[in-house]
Design an enzyme around this catalytic site. Sequence first.
Site, PDB file in Angstrom:
ATOM      1  N   ASP A  17       0.797  -0.977   0.064  1.00 34.04           N
ATOM      2  CA  ASP A  17      -0.155  -0.299   0.260  1.00 34.04           C
ATOM      3  C   ASP A  17       0.899   1.230  -0.002  1.00 34.04           C
ATOM      4  O   ASP A  17       2.230   1.344   0.230  1.00 34.04           O
ATOM      5  CB  ASP A  17      -1.085   0.207   1.073  1.00 34.04           C
ATOM      6  CG  ASP A  17      -1.541   1.243   1.315  1.00 34.04           C
ATOM      7  OD1 ASP A  17      -2.110   1.328   0.798  1.00 34.04           O
ATOM      8  OD2 ASP A  17      -1.779   2.033   2.271  1.00 34.04           O
ATOM      9  N   LEU A  18       0.047   2.147  -0.335  1.00 33.12           N
ATOM     10  CA  LEU A  18       1.059   4.265  -0.554  1.00 33.12           C
ATOM     11  C   LEU A  18       1.035   4.596   0.583  1.00 33.12           C
ATOM     12  O   LEU A  18       1.735   4.590   1.121  1.00 33.12           O
ATOM     13  CB  LEU A  18       0.641   4.496  -1.809  1.00 33.12           C
ATOM     14  CG  LEU A  18       1.295   3.517  -2.963  1.00 33.12           C
ATOM     15  CD1 LEU A  18       1.074   4.716  -4.052  1.00 33.12           C
ATOM     16  CD2 LEU A  18       3.305   3.287  -2.860  1.00 33.12           C
ATOM     17  N   ASP A  19      -0.699   5.173   0.850  1.00 36.78           N
ATOM     18  CA  ASP A  19      -0.355   6.298   1.423  1.00 36.78           C
ATOM     19  C   ASP A  19      -0.669   5.264   3.384  1.00 36.78           C
ATOM     20  O   ASP A  19      -1.620   4.545   3.485  1.00 36.78           O
ATOM     21  CB  ASP A  19      -2.379   6.924   1.199  1.00 36.78           C
ATOM     22  CG  ASP A  19      -2.221   7.304  -0.373  1.00 36.78           C
ATOM     23  OD1 ASP A  19      -0.966   8.172  -0.627  1.00 36.78           O
ATOM     24  OD2 ASP A  19      -3.144   7.462  -0.813  1.00 36.78           O
ATOM     25  N   ASP A 188      -0.904  -0.514   5.754  1.00 34.63           N
ATOM     26  CA  ASP A 188      -1.425   0.030   7.238  1.00 34.63           C
ATOM     27  C   ASP A 188      -3.117   0.113   7.932  1.00 34.63           C
ATOM     28  O   ASP A 188      -3.392   0.178   8.845  1.00 34.63           O
ATOM     29  CB  ASP A 188      -1.408   1.637   7.293  1.00 34.63           C
ATOM     30  CG  ASP A 188      -2.487   2.399   6.439  1.00 34.63           C
ATOM     31  OD1 ASP A 188      -4.047   3.249   6.559  1.00 34.63           O
ATOM     32  OD2 ASP A 188      -2.017   2.499   5.500  1.00 34.63           O
TER      33      ASP A 188
END
Length: 235
Positions: A17-19, A188
């Site tokens: 995942d990025l954010d 997250d």
Amino acid sequence: MIRFNRAIKPFSVMSFDLDDTLYSNHPIIKAAVKAQQNYLNALPGYQEQGPKYWQLCRELAVIQNPDLADDVTKWRKHTLRLALSKLGFTADDVERHANAAYNAFADARSNIVVSDDVLNLLDNLAKHFTLVAITNGNVEIERFNLHDKFELVLQAGMHGKAKPHSTLFDKAATHLNVAKSEILHIGDSLDTDVQGANNAGCQSVWLNDQGANYAYKGLADIEIANIHALTHFIK
């Protein structure tokens, strides 16, 4: 801290995942929303609608078109057009101002600098695993310093339904010609990342550092408190 809730099977792909996984997204989103709001507030009649106007239009947009929930970019653009149309702007002005307001948002949205230590972590992991990104967000990765770190980047809306739906995980496995069990997904959110990976048949790592409450009650295969715990897998 690294906690194994289940035994890990061999994997060849690490999916990120990025954010809020590879960088803190909260100040970035706050700045992007402010940039959009500043543009809109300068237009005749917008600010007079009050602070709840944007949210009301956003909710109406997804009621009118539920598929927007899987594509945050289209959802934002549709909301902008709806909000301006309701204020009586001409069709040409709606399009012009909606595009300008979105560009103000997007410019700030991609004003990201990923820390050197995270970039070094990714470089080291890439020596052992194929790295991909799977995100529900609308960040334009080509505009900041993650642009060359992944073999594949899949975004909800553009490439399929948002996590926790399995579409993006399915596409990653097909593109890389691997079994989904060979993908270890790191994110997250229990609700999107862990639930999505578990449901898709991938393996999951929960980066538990947000202090958020989640609806999903399933377990990640692995729980970590810091992204650098992934160095455990470098042999």
